[in-house]
Write a protein that holds these residues in place. Structure first.
Motif, PDB file in Angstrom:
ATOM      1  N   PRO A  74       0.807  -1.218   0.000  1.00 55.88           N
ATOM      2  CA  PRO A  74       0.000   0.000   0.000  1.00 55.88           C
ATOM      3  C   PRO A  74       0.841   1.268   0.000  1.00 55.88           C
ATOM      4  N   SER A  75       1.961   1.265   0.723  1.00 55.49           N
ATOM      5  CA  SER A  75       2.735   2.493   0.859  1.00 55.49           C
ATOM      6  C   SER A  75       3.412   2.905  -0.440  1.00 55.49           C
ATOM      7  N   ALA A  76       3.674   1.924  -1.309  1.00 56.38           N
ATOM      8  CA  ALA A  76       4.416   2.223  -2.535  1.00 56.38           C
ATOM      9  C   ALA A  76       3.532   2.748  -3.664  1.00 56.38           C
ATOM     10  N   LYS A  77       2.252   2.948  -3.366  1.00 54.52           N
ATOM     11  CA  LYS A  77       1.349   3.361  -4.444  1.00 54.52           C
ATOM     12  C   LYS A  77       1.510   4.832  -4.787  1.00 54.52           C
ATOM     13  N   VAL A  82      -5.303   7.581  -9.640  1.00 48.96           N
ATOM     14  CA  VAL A  82      -5.659   6.160  -9.777  1.00 48.96           C
ATOM     15  C   VAL A  82      -4.741   5.542 -10.816  1.00 48.96           C
ATOM     16  N   GLU A  83      -4.136   4.450 -10.431  1.00 47.53           N
ATOM     17  CA  GLU A  83      -3.272   3.738 -11.380  1.00 47.53           C
ATOM     18  C   GLU A  83      -3.999   2.494 -11.831  1.00 47.53           C
ATOM     19  N   ILE A  84      -3.644   2.002 -13.008  1.00 45.43           N
ATOM     20  CA  ILE A  84      -4.205   0.714 -13.448  1.00 45.43           C
ATOM     21  C   ILE A  84      -3.014  -0.221 -13.553  1.00 45.43           C
ATOM     22  N   ARG A  85      -3.063  -1.264 -12.789  1.00 36.53           N
ATOM     23  CA  ARG A  85      -1.908  -2.164 -12.776  1.00 36.53           C
ATOM     24  C   ARG A  85      -2.378  -3.590 -13.087  1.00 36.53           C
ATOM     25  N   ILE A 103      -6.453  -7.066 -12.889  1.00 38.66           N
ATOM     26  CA  ILE A 103      -6.221  -5.637 -13.121  1.00 38.66           C
ATOM     27  C   ILE A 103      -6.624  -4.880 -11.869  1.00 38.66           C
ATOM     28  N   ASP A 104      -5.627  -4.399 -11.173  1.00 39.08           N
ATOM     29  CA  ASP A 104      -5.856  -3.710  -9.909  1.00 39.08           C
ATOM     30  C   ASP A 104      -5.970  -2.204 -10.171  1.00 39.08           C
ATOM     31  N   THR A 105      -6.653  -1.504  -9.296  1.00 40.53           N
ATOM     32  CA  THR A 105      -6.848  -0.060  -9.493  1.00 40.53           C
ATOM     33  C   THR A 105      -6.397   0.704  -8.244  1.00 40.53           C
ATOM     34  N   PRO A 106      -5.113   0.592  -7.867  1.00 40.65           N
ATOM     35  CA  PRO A 106      -4.663   1.263  -6.644  1.00 40.65           C
ATOM     36  C   PRO A 106      -4.900   2.773  -6.719  1.00 40.65           C
ATOM     37  N   VAL A 122     -12.414   3.612 -16.999  1.00 40.29           N
ATOM     38  CA  VAL A 122     -13.188   3.589 -18.251  1.00 40.29           C
ATOM     39  C   VAL A 122     -12.230   3.611 -19.449  1.00 40.29           C
ATOM     40  N   ASP A 123     -11.202   4.468 -19.355  1.00 40.48           N
ATOM     41  CA  ASP A 123     -10.230   4.557 -20.461  1.00 40.48           C
ATOM     42  C   ASP A 123      -9.558   3.207 -20.692  1.00 40.48           C
ATOM     43  N   TYR A 124      -9.228   2.534 -19.593  1.00 39.63           N
ATOM     44  CA  TYR A 124      -8.539   1.239 -19.718  1.00 39.63           C
ATOM     45  C   TYR A 124      -9.455   0.210 -20.409  1.00 39.63           C
ATOM     46  N   ILE A 125     -10.717   0.159 -19.968  1.00 39.22           N
ATOM     47  CA  ILE A 125     -11.647  -0.820 -20.559  1.00 39.22           C
ATOM     48  C   ILE A 125     -11.834  -0.523 -22.055  1.00 39.22           C
TER      49      ILE A 125
END
Ligand code: GTP
Length: 429
Positions: A74-77, A82-85, A103-106, A122-125
Motif C-alpha cells: 500500500p505504501s508504494a502506491k 488512480v493507477e491501473i496495474r 487488473i488492480d486499481t490502486p 473507463v479509459d482502460y476498458i
C-alpha cells in the motif's frame, strides 16, 4: 426463420437422421480439445478502496500468490491518482491452461478529489476494446492467435460500512455498467453481524435499483424462459442471486477445523471465520459460480454484449462522420486508411523486389549466354587458324615436292640425252 443466402433459389432445410454412425456427433469433442489446446484468457478487474482485502481475496480465489514480488504494497502506491496495474499469471489445472490477468486499481477513492477517479478505469476498458477491434479488423490476422485482453469481469469491492452506496460508487458503476460485467462484493464481511450484513445487502440492492445500475446477472432468464423455470439449474442460480452482493472473507493463513481438515480461516479471540464455509460468508458460493460455472459465460457476455455495443457505437460513430476517437485520441478512419496505405506499400515493395529478382536472373542468364557464344566464336576462330596453318604447311610441302620433281625430271632428261638410257646404267641419280 432460416437464413437463406441472397440469390439462393429453392433453399430448403430438412432434418435427416443418417442410417448409421457418420462421426459428426464428435464435433463438440473436437471443439473441446481445440479449446483446451489453445488455453483460455480471463481478465478480472478489481475496484475498491485500499485495505478492503482485495489482494487477499484474489489470492484466496485462485489459491496462489497472484501478485508475487510485483505487489508494491500500500505504501508504494502513486499518490493522488488512480493507477491501473495489470498482473498476468499462467495457471494450469488438469492440463487446462488459463492466462489470468488481474487488473488492480490502486488509488481508487483515495485522491483528494475523487470526482473523476473512474476515468482511468473507463479509459482502460475502452482501450482494451480498441486493441481487440484493431487486431480483429486487420487485413491479415489469425483469429486463433488474438490475445483477448478485454476485461471480462469486474469485482467491485464495497466497504462493510453497513450504510448505503457512496456517490463515488454510483458515479463509477454508472460509467462502467455497459462496458463490463459488474459483480458487487462486500469486503471483510466478518466485520458485520449476519443481521447487519443482510440489511446492508438490502440497502445496496435498493440503491442499485434506484439508480438503475446494471450488474452481472448470474441467471440467464432468456434460457430459463426457453427451457423450464423448475429446472434445478435455474433454481440453483436463483438461490445464488439471493446472495448478491456477495459478502466475502479472505485469508492467507490455514487452521485445522473441528472435522480435522486444513482450511483457510481468520482466527479471532472469540472464534474463527472459515473462508470456504457458506454459513460464515459467501466466498465459496461466489468462487464456485465465478470460476466453475460462469467464467465462460462472462467471457461470452463480454464479447457478445459489451464488445458488440462498443464496436457498434464506434463504427456508427465513424459512419456518421462524427469525431469519434480511439483511446489514444486518433481518428479510427485515419487509422484504417493508414493501415490500408501501409498494406498497399508493402504489396508494391514486394512487387518491386520480385521484379528486381527477375531482372537480375534474366541479366545473369543473358551474360552466361553471351559468354557461351563468345567461347564458341573463339574456338571456331582457333580451328580456322589451325586450318590456315595446316594449309600453309601443306602448300610449302607441295612446293618443295614440285621443285624436287622438276629437278628430277630435268636430271632425267639430261641423262637421256647423253644416252644413259641405252647403256642401262640404272638412271640419272
Ligand atoms: P490494497 O493493496 O491497499 O489495495 O489493499 P487490499 O484491498 O488489497 O487489501 P489486502 O488484501 O492487502 O488486505 C488488507 C488487510 O486486511 C490485511 O491486513 C489483511 O490481512 C486484512 N484482510 C484481508 N481480508 C480480510 C477479511 O476478509 N477480513 C478482515 N477482517 N481482514 C482482512
Amino acid at each position: 426463420q432460416e437464413n437463406i443466402p441472397n440469390g439462393t433459389k429453392n433453399s430448403t432445410t430438412t432434418t435427416n437422421i443418417p442410417d448409421s454412425y457418420v462421426g459428426y456427433s464428435n464435433l463438440p469433442d473436437q471443439a473441446f480439445r481445440r479449446a483446451v489446446r489453445q488455453g483460455f484468457d480471463f481478465n478480472l478487474m478489481i475496484i475498491g478502496e485500499s485495505g478492503l482485502g482485495k489482494s487477499t481475496f484474489v489470492n484466496t480465489l485462485f489459491l496462489t500468490d497472484i501478485y508475487g514480488d510485483s505487489y508494491p504494497g500500500p505504501s508504494a502506491k502513486a499518490e493522488d491518482k488512480v493507477e491501473i496495474r495489470s498482473t498476468t499469471v499462467k495457471l494450469e489445472e488438469d492440463g487446462v491452461s488459463l492466462r489470468l490477468s488481474v487488473i488492480d486499481t490502486p488509488g481508487f477513492g483515495e485522491c483528494v478529489d475523487n470526482s473523476e477517479c473512474w476515468k482511468p478505469i473507463v479509459d482502460y476498458i475502452d482501450a482494451r476494446f480498441d486493441d481487440y477491434m484493431t487486431v480483429e479488423g486487420r487485413v491479415t490476422r489469425d483469429s486463433r492467435k488474438i490475445i483477448d485482453n478485454r476485461v471480462h469481469a469486474c469485482l467491485y469491492f464495497l466497504a462493510p460500512t453497513g450504510h448505503r452506496l457512496k456517490t463515488l460508487d454510483f458515479e463509477c458503476l454508472k460509467r462502467i455498467q455497459n462496458k463490463v460485467n459488474i459483480i458487487p462484493i462486500i469486503g471483510k464481511a466478518d466485520c458485520m453481524t449476519p443481521e447487519e450484513c443482510k440489511e446492508f445487502k438490502k440497502n445496496i440492492l435498493a440503491d442499485l435499483q434506484k439508480h438503475q445500475i446494471k450488474i452481472y446477472d448470474f441467471v440467464d432468464e432468456d434460457k430459463a424462459n426457453r427451457e423450464t423455470k423448475s429446472d434445478p439449474e435455474y433454481l440453483k442460480m436463483r438461490t445464488l442471486r439471493d446472495r448478491i452482493p456477495f459478502a466475502v472473507v479472505g485469508a492467507n493463513s490455514y487452521i485445522t477445523n473441528s472435522a480435522g481438515n486444513k482450511v483457510r480461516a481468520r482466527t479471532y479471540p472469540w472464534g474463527t471465520v472459515e473462508v470456504n464455509n457458506v454459513e460464515h460468508n459467501d466466498f465459496a458460493v461466489l468462487s464456485y459460480y465465478l470460476i466453475k460455472e460462469q467464467m465462460q459465460n462472462l467471457r461470452e457476455v463480454t464479447h457478445r454484449r459489451h464488445y458488440e455495443n462498443y464496436r457498434a457505437a464506434k463504427l456508427s460513430g465513424i459512419a456518421e462522420g462524427s469525431n469519434f476517437k480511439t483511446h489514444d485520441g486518433q481518428d479510427p478512419m485515419m487509422l484504417m486508411d493508414a493501415e490500408k496505405r501501409e498494406h498497399e506499400a508493402k504489396l508494391r515493395k514486394m512487387e518491386a523486389d520480385m521484379e528486381a529478382v527477375f531482372t537480375q536472373k534474366v541479366a545473369e542468364k543473358s551474360a552466361k549466354q553471351r559468354e557461351f557464344e563468345a567461347d564458341l566464336l573463339r574456338r571456331a576462330e582457333q580451328m580456322r587458324e589451325q586450318l590456315r596453318q595446316d594449309e600453309a604447311a601443306l602448300e610449302t610441302e607441295r612446293r618443295t615436292f614440285e621443285e624436287r620433281r622438276s629437278q628430277w625430271e630435268e636430271a632425267w632428261r639430261e641423262w637421256d640425252i647423253v644416252g644413259g638410257a641405252s647403256t642401262d646404267s640404272g638412271g640419272p641419280m
